[in-house]
Design a protein around this motif. Structure first.
Motif, PDB file in Angstrom:
ATOM      1  N   ASP A  15      12.405  11.308  79.204  1.00  0.00           N
ATOM      2  CA  ASP A  15      11.000  12.033  79.263  1.00  0.00           C
ATOM      3  C   ASP A  15      10.053  11.045  79.455  1.00  0.00           C
ATOM      4  OD1 ASP A  15       9.382  13.976  78.893  1.00  0.00           O
ATOM      5  OD2 ASP A  15       8.907  13.324  76.617  1.00  0.00           O
ATOM      6  N   GLY A  16       9.280  11.484  80.558  1.00  0.00           N
ATOM      7  CA  GLY A  16       8.157  10.388  81.066  1.00  0.00           C
ATOM      8  C   GLY A  16       8.540   9.419  81.974  1.00  0.00           C
ATOM      9  N   LEU A  17       9.778   9.242  82.368  1.00  0.00           N
ATOM     10  CA  LEU A  17      10.094   8.206  83.271  1.00  0.00           C
ATOM     11  C   LEU A  17      10.180   8.375  84.669  1.00  0.00           C
ATOM     12  CD1 LEU A  17      11.541   5.136  83.178  1.00  0.00           C
ATOM     13  CD2 LEU A  17      13.787   6.336  83.359  1.00  0.00           C
ATOM     14  N   ARG A  18       9.228   7.717  85.444  1.00  0.00           N
ATOM     15  CA  ARG A  18       8.986   8.336  86.654  1.00  0.00           C
ATOM     16  C   ARG A  18      10.274   7.671  87.515  1.00  0.00           C
ATOM     17  NH1 ARG A  18       4.382   4.967  85.816  1.00  0.00           N
ATOM     18  NH2 ARG A  18       5.167   3.850  87.249  1.00  0.00           N
ATOM     19  N   ASN A  19      10.606   8.326  88.720  1.00  0.00           N
ATOM     20  CA  ASN A  19      11.553   7.949  89.577  1.00  0.00           C
ATOM     21  C   ASN A  19      11.514   6.615  90.110  1.00  0.00           C
ATOM     22  OD1 ASN A  19      13.874   8.804  91.189  1.00  0.00           O
ATOM     23  ND2 ASN A  19      12.697   9.060  92.847  1.00  0.00           N
ATOM     24  N   GLY A  20      10.624   6.051  90.351  1.00  0.00           N
ATOM     25  CA  GLY A  20      10.248   4.885  90.769  1.00  0.00           C
ATOM     26  C   GLY A  20      10.548   3.772  89.956  1.00  0.00           C
ATOM     27  N   SER A  21      10.560   4.022  88.464  1.00  0.00           N
ATOM     28  CA  SER A  21      10.605   3.280  87.626  1.00  0.00           C
ATOM     29  C   SER A  21      12.369   2.784  87.444  1.00  0.00           C
ATOM     30  CB  SER A  21      10.348   3.470  86.243  1.00  0.00           C
ATOM     31  OG  SER A  21       8.769   4.059  86.239  1.00  0.00           O
ATOM     32  N   VAL A  22      13.094   3.303  88.209  1.00  0.00           N
ATOM     33  CA  VAL A  22      14.648   3.195  87.895  1.00  0.00           C
ATOM     34  C   VAL A  22      14.944   2.452  89.254  1.00  0.00           C
ATOM     35  CG1 VAL A  22      16.873   4.068  87.780  1.00  0.00           C
ATOM     36  CG2 VAL A  22      15.069   5.428  86.602  1.00  0.00           C
ATOM     37  N   ASN A  23      15.082   1.186  89.158  1.00  0.00           N
ATOM     38  CA  ASN A  23      15.266   0.106  90.044  1.00  0.00           C
ATOM     39  C   ASN A  23      16.213  -0.989  89.816  1.00  0.00           C
ATOM     40  OD1 ASN A  23      13.746  -2.262  89.660  1.00  0.00           O
ATOM     41  ND2 ASN A  23      12.035  -0.425  89.580  1.00  0.00           N
ATOM     42  N   PRO A  24      16.847  -1.559  90.650  1.00  0.00           N
ATOM     43  CA  PRO A  24      17.919  -2.612  90.216  1.00  0.00           C
ATOM     44  C   PRO A  24      17.223  -3.812  89.292  1.00  0.00           C
ATOM     45  CG  PRO A  24      17.936  -2.195  92.745  1.00  0.00           C
ATOM     46  CD  PRO A  24      16.752  -1.217  92.269  1.00  0.00           C
ATOM     47  N   THR A  25      15.982  -3.992  89.711  1.00  0.00           N
ATOM     48  CA  THR A  25      15.260  -5.124  89.120  1.00  0.00           C
ATOM     49  C   THR A  25      14.692  -4.759  87.727  1.00  0.00           C
ATOM     50  OG1 THR A  25      14.382  -6.002  91.006  1.00  0.00           O
ATOM     51  CG2 THR A  25      13.235  -6.701  88.943  1.00  0.00           C
ATOM     52  N   ASP A  26      14.354  -3.724  87.616  1.00  0.00           N
ATOM     53  CA  ASP A  26      13.801  -3.256  85.963  1.00  0.00           C
ATOM     54  C   ASP A  26      14.586  -2.623  85.142  1.00  0.00           C
ATOM     55  OD1 ASP A  26      11.072  -4.461  86.822  1.00  0.00           O
ATOM     56  OD2 ASP A  26      10.700  -2.599  87.643  1.00  0.00           O
ATOM     57  N   THR A  27      15.499  -1.934  85.790  1.00  0.00           N
ATOM     58  CA  THR A  27      16.203  -0.947  85.087  1.00  0.00           C
ATOM     59  C   THR A  27      17.599  -0.833  85.638  1.00  0.00           C
ATOM     60  OG1 THR A  27      15.764   1.172  86.337  1.00  0.00           O
ATOM     61  CG2 THR A  27      14.886   0.509  84.037  1.00  0.00           C
ATOM     62  N   PRO A  28      18.574  -2.437  85.722  1.00  0.00           N
ATOM     63  CA  PRO A  28      19.928  -2.322  86.645  1.00  0.00           C
ATOM     64  C   PRO A  28      20.761  -1.170  86.080  1.00  0.00           C
ATOM     65  CG  PRO A  28      19.572  -4.112  85.415  1.00  0.00           C
ATOM     66  CD  PRO A  28      18.232  -3.334  85.078  1.00  0.00           C
ATOM     67  N   THR A  29      21.047  -1.101  84.824  1.00  0.00           N
ATOM     68  CA  THR A  29      22.208  -0.198  84.205  1.00  0.00           C
ATOM     69  C   THR A  29      21.770   1.088  84.286  1.00  0.00           C
ATOM     70  OG1 THR A  29      22.598  -1.950  82.525  1.00  0.00           O
ATOM     71  CG2 THR A  29      23.639   0.323  82.140  1.00  0.00           C
ATOM     72  N   LEU A  30      20.789   1.589  84.300  1.00  0.00           N
ATOM     73  CA  LEU A  30      20.241   3.088  84.465  1.00  0.00           C
ATOM     74  C   LEU A  30      20.276   3.111  86.010  1.00  0.00           C
ATOM     75  CD1 LEU A  30      19.542   5.697  83.308  1.00  0.00           C
ATOM     76  CD2 LEU A  30      17.113   4.884  83.236  1.00  0.00           C
ATOM     77  N   TYR A  31      19.987   2.179  86.910  1.00  0.00           N
ATOM     78  CA  TYR A  31      19.920   2.340  88.320  1.00  0.00           C
ATOM     79  C   TYR A  31      21.341   2.614  88.982  1.00  0.00           C
ATOM     80  CZ  TYR A  31      19.696   1.235  93.316  1.00  0.00           C
ATOM     81  OH  TYR A  31      19.676   1.443  94.590  1.00  0.00           O
ATOM     82  N   SER A  32      22.240   1.914  88.053  1.00  0.00           N
ATOM     83  CA  SER A  32      23.719   1.885  88.449  1.00  0.00           C
ATOM     84  C   SER A  32      24.324   3.262  88.197  1.00  0.00           C
ATOM     85  CB  SER A  32      24.681   0.899  87.745  1.00  0.00           C
ATOM     86  OG  SER A  32      25.988   1.120  88.101  1.00  0.00           O
ATOM     87  N   VAL A  33      23.796   3.819  86.826  1.00  0.00           N
ATOM     88  CA  VAL A  33      24.419   5.200  86.504  1.00  0.00           C
ATOM     89  C   VAL A  33      23.952   6.360  87.597  1.00  0.00           C
ATOM     90  CG1 VAL A  33      24.150   6.945  84.692  1.00  0.00           C
ATOM     91  CG2 VAL A  33      24.709   4.709  83.939  1.00  0.00           C
ATOM     92  N   ARG A  34      22.799   6.093  87.896  1.00  0.00           N
ATOM     93  CA  ARG A  34      22.179   7.131  88.770  1.00  0.00           C
ATOM     94  C   ARG A  34      22.894   6.837  90.020  1.00  0.00           C
ATOM     95  NH1 ARG A  34      15.931   6.779  91.080  1.00  0.00           N
ATOM     96  NH2 ARG A  34      16.914   5.172  92.026  1.00  0.00           N
TER      97      ARG A  34
END
Length: 72
Positions: free
Chosen positions: A17-36
Motif C-alpha cells: 500500500d502506497g508503494l510507487r512502481n518506481g520505488s521497486v528497483n535493484p538498488t533500493d529494494t533488491p529482494t522485492l525487485y527480484s520477486v517482481r
C-alpha cells in the motif's frame, strides 16, 4: 489451485500500500525487485478508489466492486 499431480499449491498476493512502481528497483529494494522480475507484475494497474486502503483490499479479496462489499 492444483498442479497436474493433484497437489495443492499456495498463492500469495502481496499488495504494498502506497508503494510507487518506481520505488521497486535493484538498488533500493533488491529482494522485492527480484520477486517482481520472477513473478507477476501488473504494469498498468489502477485502484478502485485512490488513496484509501480498505475499499481496494476488499475488491482484491472478493473480486467485487465497492457497492457489493459493503466497504464504501
Amino acid at each position: 489451485m492444483t498442479d497436474t499431480k493433484g497437489n495443492g499449491r499456495n498463492v500469495i498476493i502481496f499488495v504494498a500500500d502506497g508503494l510507487r512502481n518506481g520505488s521497486v528497483n535493484p538498488t533500493d529494494t533488491p529482494t522485492l525487485y527480484s520477486v517482481r522480475q520472477q513473478g507477476v507484475s501488473f504494469a498498468n494497474s489502477h485502484s478502485l478508489f485512490p488513496t484509501f486502503t480498505t475499499p481496494n483490499a476488499s475488491a482484491i479479496a472478493t473480486g467485487h466492486y465497492l457497492g457489493d462489499t459493503g466497504d464504501l
